[in-house]
Design an enzyme around this catalytic site. Sequence first.
Site, PDB file in Angstrom:
ATOM      1  CB  SER A 229      -2.067  -8.195   2.495  1.00  0.00           C
ATOM      2  OG  SER A 229      -2.218  -7.312   1.620  1.00  0.00           O
ATOM      3  CG  ASP A 386      -2.377  -2.597   7.834  1.00  0.00           C
ATOM      4  OD1 ASP A 386      -2.859  -2.164   7.074  1.00  0.00           O
ATOM      5  OD2 ASP A 386      -2.218  -3.712   8.124  1.00  0.00           O
ATOM      6  CG  HIS A 416       0.128  -3.936   5.716  1.00  0.00           C
ATOM      7  ND1 HIS A 416      -1.584  -4.590   5.529  1.00  0.00           N
ATOM      8  CD2 HIS A 416       0.630  -3.980   3.864  1.00  0.00           C
ATOM      9  CE1 HIS A 416      -1.622  -5.425   4.781  1.00  0.00           C
ATOM     10  NE2 HIS A 416      -0.473  -4.853   3.435  1.00  0.00           N
TER      11      HIS A 416
END
Length: 446
Positions: A229, A386, A416
């Site tokens: 991320s 995501d 995610h």
Amino acid sequence: MKPLNGRCEQTLPQKSHPFAKGAGEARLRARASPPPVTMKSAAVLLAGLLALTAYYVYLPLPSTVSEPWRLMLLDASFRVAQQSCNLVHFLGLGHHLRALNFLIGAFDQLNPQSSEGVKITDTQFDGVEVRVYEPLAKGGAKLRRSVVYIHGGGWALASARGGYYNNLCSIMAESLDAVVVSIEYRLVPDFHFPVQFNDVLQATKHFMLPEVLARYSVDPSRVAISGDSAGGNLAAAVCQEMTQEENVTTRFKLQALIYPVLQPFDFNTPSYQQNEVTPVLPRFVMVKFWLDYFNGNYDFAHSMVVNNHTALDMSEANAFREHLDWTFLLPSRFRKNYKPVAHATGKAEIIRDIPALLDVRAAPLLAEKEVFRIQPKTYILTCEIDVLRDDALMYAKRLEKAGVAVTIDHFEDCFHGCMIFTVWPTNFSAGFQTRDSYIKWLSQNL
């Protein structure tokens, strides 16, 4: 008077009984047993609360997603935490991100931090805090491979020392027989871009010095940089920076990016449109993470959601437009029937007030082709559920076009952030699936 006296004599309690009969017994029964109307009201109220709870928790999810109700509960819990922290912020009791990070830290304590088979050391590399994981198994005289890992959390949340990332890095070190360096970069809201980038760059450069690698018995030809991320964002940006610096003597063999966030230019890619209200990371929350990273004005958020910050009349933005033209960079199965969102006119003050929106150190996808050409062999993990899916897929395509070997590991049923969710009470099958696939690739290629 006599009738009254008569009635009084009839209602006086007997000395042998503590309660009066008649009206007294009726009152006692009324207190002991609520009227049917009250019971019915309670049942209606309970049903209403259950319905409201179900409405709050439920989110439409693709049929492919594994453990949908567990994911909905996780998302609902995160939303409750975020909204509570927003209230704290509104009341002037503290910044919402500090409050949220406090809650995450408290929840993190539920995760047992086992370090069997791994030596864990907290130290500093050139003034930046890091946690180093070294396998205890004797590797003889051979040098070990290594991974520099940068944790996610929107540049504002989580910690290298927290249970989730401690668990991940311990398993990586033991499974790969590798030295893992997890960087504890400074967080928003106390620090903003480019502090996080500089922290990671500084610590990584120090670790890559020949004498430091020798101290940890690391093979300089077998070092990877990785992150998830926002950590994937920092990993990609630092990798780009270090590949361009001539005085860097040790180069990365690999980079491994886990659902990375790579650009704040276009918030209407197909994955942003498809997953606008997806669990864990909806689009508006991602926009606010960017604004927090840049210390920008929240009033810009709604304009950025509809791409008013990169409208066609923005000459600064137009120079980068072809670098993330998803109508060309994405396969048709991901483009589907979505259309680009590019307004003729927009809000020029956004780019003027936040020039970092177009800074390649914050948005590695905006880098020039020459930079992509010198990147190392790359692994990119993406999830269908995501908003950031297309950031990663476009990055992979640009690397491939520049001649870099790329492995795309796409998971249709995952979401995610899932890779760190492998410990109770957030032990998702998606977490084990993605983590095992990621470690397997590193094992085979590092």
